[in-house]
Write a protein that holds these residues in place. Sequence first.
Motif, PDB file in Angstrom:
ATOM      1  N   GLY A 149      64.189   7.255  39.798  1.00  0.00           N
ATOM      2  CA  GLY A 149      64.304   8.038  38.675  1.00  0.00           C
ATOM      3  C   GLY A 149      64.284   9.593  38.373  1.00  0.00           C
ATOM      4  O   GLY A 149      64.135  10.210  37.603  1.00  0.00           O
ATOM      5  N   LEU A 150      64.599   9.806  39.819  1.00  0.00           N
ATOM      6  CA  LEU A 150      64.995  11.310  40.136  1.00  0.00           C
ATOM      7  C   LEU A 150      66.433  11.814  39.713  1.00  0.00           C
ATOM      8  O   LEU A 150      67.170  11.847  40.612  1.00  0.00           O
ATOM      9  CB  LEU A 150      64.506  11.895  41.329  1.00  0.00           C
ATOM     10  N   THR A 151      66.564  11.954  38.726  1.00  0.00           N
ATOM     11  CA  THR A 151      67.883  12.070  37.996  1.00  0.00           C
ATOM     12  C   THR A 151      68.692  13.311  38.631  1.00  0.00           C
ATOM     13  O   THR A 151      70.039  13.388  38.675  1.00  0.00           O
ATOM     14  CB  THR A 151      68.133  12.278  36.421  1.00  0.00           C
ATOM     15  N   ILE A 152      68.022  14.327  39.293  1.00  0.00           N
ATOM     16  CA  ILE A 152      68.628  15.442  39.963  1.00  0.00           C
ATOM     17  C   ILE A 152      69.453  14.962  41.122  1.00  0.00           C
ATOM     18  O   ILE A 152      70.309  15.466  41.280  1.00  0.00           O
ATOM     19  CB  ILE A 152      67.521  16.558  40.483  1.00  0.00           C
ATOM     20  N   PHE A 153      69.293  13.839  41.694  1.00  0.00           N
ATOM     21  CA  PHE A 153      69.999  13.464  42.837  1.00  0.00           C
ATOM     22  C   PHE A 153      71.184  12.792  42.342  1.00  0.00           C
ATOM     23  O   PHE A 153      72.064  12.228  43.060  1.00  0.00           O
ATOM     24  CB  PHE A 153      69.047  12.581  43.672  1.00  0.00           C
ATOM     25  N   ASN A 154      71.518  12.401  41.001  1.00  0.00           N
ATOM     26  CA  ASN A 154      72.660  11.826  40.475  1.00  0.00           C
ATOM     27  C   ASN A 154      73.825  13.193  40.191  1.00  0.00           C
ATOM     28  O   ASN A 154      74.883  12.667  40.031  1.00  0.00           O
ATOM     29  CB  ASN A 154      72.408  11.238  39.029  1.00  0.00           C
ATOM     30  N   LEU A 180      75.971  17.241  47.146  1.00  0.00           N
ATOM     31  CA  LEU A 180      76.634  17.666  48.470  1.00  0.00           C
ATOM     32  C   LEU A 180      75.811  19.112  48.962  1.00  0.00           C
ATOM     33  O   LEU A 180      75.866  19.166  50.041  1.00  0.00           O
ATOM     34  CB  LEU A 180      77.807  18.337  47.529  1.00  0.00           C
ATOM     35  N   SER A 181      75.136  19.643  48.273  1.00  0.00           N
ATOM     36  CA  SER A 181      74.240  20.711  48.837  1.00  0.00           C
ATOM     37  C   SER A 181      73.271  20.151  49.963  1.00  0.00           C
ATOM     38  O   SER A 181      73.345  20.520  51.044  1.00  0.00           O
ATOM     39  CB  SER A 181      73.725  21.587  47.715  1.00  0.00           C
ATOM     40  N   VAL A 182      72.660  19.150  49.396  1.00  0.00           N
ATOM     41  CA  VAL A 182      71.603  18.559  50.295  1.00  0.00           C
ATOM     42  C   VAL A 182      72.325  18.006  51.853  1.00  0.00           C
ATOM     43  O   VAL A 182      71.777  18.169  52.839  1.00  0.00           O
ATOM     44  CB  VAL A 182      70.951  17.374  49.691  1.00  0.00           C
ATOM     45  N   GLY A 183      73.297  17.255  51.417  1.00  0.00           N
ATOM     46  CA  GLY A 183      74.183  16.611  52.497  1.00  0.00           C
ATOM     47  C   GLY A 183      74.546  17.900  53.585  1.00  0.00           C
ATOM     48  O   GLY A 183      74.433  17.386  54.652  1.00  0.00           O
ATOM     49  N   SER A 184      75.110  18.822  52.862  1.00  0.00           N
ATOM     50  CA  SER A 184      75.767  19.722  53.744  1.00  0.00           C
ATOM     51  C   SER A 184      74.588  20.837  54.519  1.00  0.00           C
ATOM     52  O   SER A 184      74.938  21.273  55.379  1.00  0.00           O
ATOM     53  CB  SER A 184      76.675  20.857  53.037  1.00  0.00           C
ATOM     54  N   SER A 185      73.491  20.816  54.027  1.00  0.00           N
ATOM     55  CA  SER A 185      72.596  21.695  54.665  1.00  0.00           C
ATOM     56  C   SER A 185      71.724  21.025  55.801  1.00  0.00           C
ATOM     57  O   SER A 185      71.039  21.531  56.564  1.00  0.00           O
ATOM     58  CB  SER A 185      71.266  21.770  53.542  1.00  0.00           C
ATOM     59  N   PRO A 206      72.816   5.490  50.480  1.00  0.00           N
ATOM     60  CA  PRO A 206      71.839   4.656  49.864  1.00  0.00           C
ATOM     61  C   PRO A 206      70.707   5.398  49.433  1.00  0.00           C
ATOM     62  O   PRO A 206      69.916   5.280  48.754  1.00  0.00           O
ATOM     63  CB  PRO A 206      71.792   3.533  50.834  1.00  0.00           C
ATOM     64  N   TRP A 207      70.423   6.384  50.442  1.00  0.00           N
ATOM     65  CA  TRP A 207      69.256   7.456  50.039  1.00  0.00           C
ATOM     66  C   TRP A 207      69.268   7.842  48.773  1.00  0.00           C
ATOM     67  O   TRP A 207      68.425   8.139  47.879  1.00  0.00           O
ATOM     68  CB  TRP A 207      69.010   8.079  51.224  1.00  0.00           C
ATOM     69  N   MET A 208      70.279   8.628  48.590  1.00  0.00           N
ATOM     70  CA  MET A 208      70.674   9.530  47.335  1.00  0.00           C
ATOM     71  C   MET A 208      70.659   8.346  45.926  1.00  0.00           C
ATOM     72  O   MET A 208      70.081   8.924  44.939  1.00  0.00           O
ATOM     73  CB  MET A 208      71.910  10.053  47.377  1.00  0.00           C
ATOM     74  N   VAL A 209      71.203   7.077  46.395  1.00  0.00           N
ATOM     75  CA  VAL A 209      71.126   6.262  45.276  1.00  0.00           C
ATOM     76  C   VAL A 209      69.519   5.711  45.089  1.00  0.00           C
ATOM     77  O   VAL A 209      69.399   5.539  43.722  1.00  0.00           O
ATOM     78  CB  VAL A 209      72.056   5.032  45.629  1.00  0.00           C
ATOM     79  N   LEU A 210      69.039   5.590  45.965  1.00  0.00           N
ATOM     80  CA  LEU A 210      67.534   5.253  45.785  1.00  0.00           C
ATOM     81  C   LEU A 210      66.867   6.262  44.914  1.00  0.00           C
ATOM     82  O   LEU A 210      66.041   6.016  43.900  1.00  0.00           O
ATOM     83  CB  LEU A 210      66.897   4.915  47.107  1.00  0.00           C
TER      84      LEU A 210
END
Length: 302
Positions: A153-158, A164-169, A143-147
């Motif tokens: 409107g931060l389309t980079i997180f789509n 995957l990179s943020v989650g794995s880090s 839900p944080w990524m969706v938010l």
Amino acid sequence: MTVTQTETILRERSAGTPAPRARKHRSWSDIALGVWGVLVMLFLFAPIIVIVIYSFNTGRLLVAWDGFGFDAFLTILEKPAIQNAVRVSLITAFIAAIIATGIGTLAGIAMARYPGKWSWWFLGLLLFVSVTPEIVDAVALLPWMVLLGQDLGLTIFNDGIVRLSVGSSLFATAVVSYIVRARLIGQDANLEEASADLYAKPLSTFRRITLPLAMPAVLAGFLLAFTLSLDNTIIAAFVQVSGTTPWPVYVLSAVRSGLRPEIAAVSTIMLLLTLVALALVALVLKRAGDSATQIARTMTGG
């Protein structure tokens, strides 16, 4: 030299020569513990050995041995889905390692060079990140990524690679922090203090003294973060986006239709990649002058 003097010298030399020590017999308890240790190692590594052997299976299914061959490895070159999954995993692991190394290095240096009450709280926070179940992180990240991606409107997180990179880090950042902190705690800070006394700017001191001192741990942390990010299955299954399926998620989906030898072949290749990365970690620390005990301590963040 007379015969008497020669005999005297020979007696003195023979007296100074230590007598050969009697061979120590091992007790039954030592033998039993040694056998038990071998059995435990076999129990732990037998599944890995089996999967490596079956990666050379020429049969249609992994569990049905048909013959020895390299068909499974050649099949990898013929399946774009496998190639894409491996490519996504490698790219994600590399980016996650860069993120974890950058943040973790700064955190480790801060905890080692500016100790205090805050550092113990921060260390506890990193420990909390390390022991938190991956399913909790995955449920929180989705839900944080969706938010961030849709509502703000931060389309980079789509983008799937970014997710995957943020989650794995997350976990890898804590590991790098432990390693860098453990490395610098054992290093004397006199050089940095001398640099400050000579009116060097803090950035110059960091770039020329602190960072070179921590560099073996930084490289080791990067390699460990890379290997850890390759196997982030649960978080990857939650935050992935269509078209960026990583290798662990691909394997999970392949289980439903039956495991094929090419799955074992890619797993063998990634196992070798992991072993090479761990060997490079040990080599980097050894070339930095660390003993085997210090290498183990640094790699575990002790």
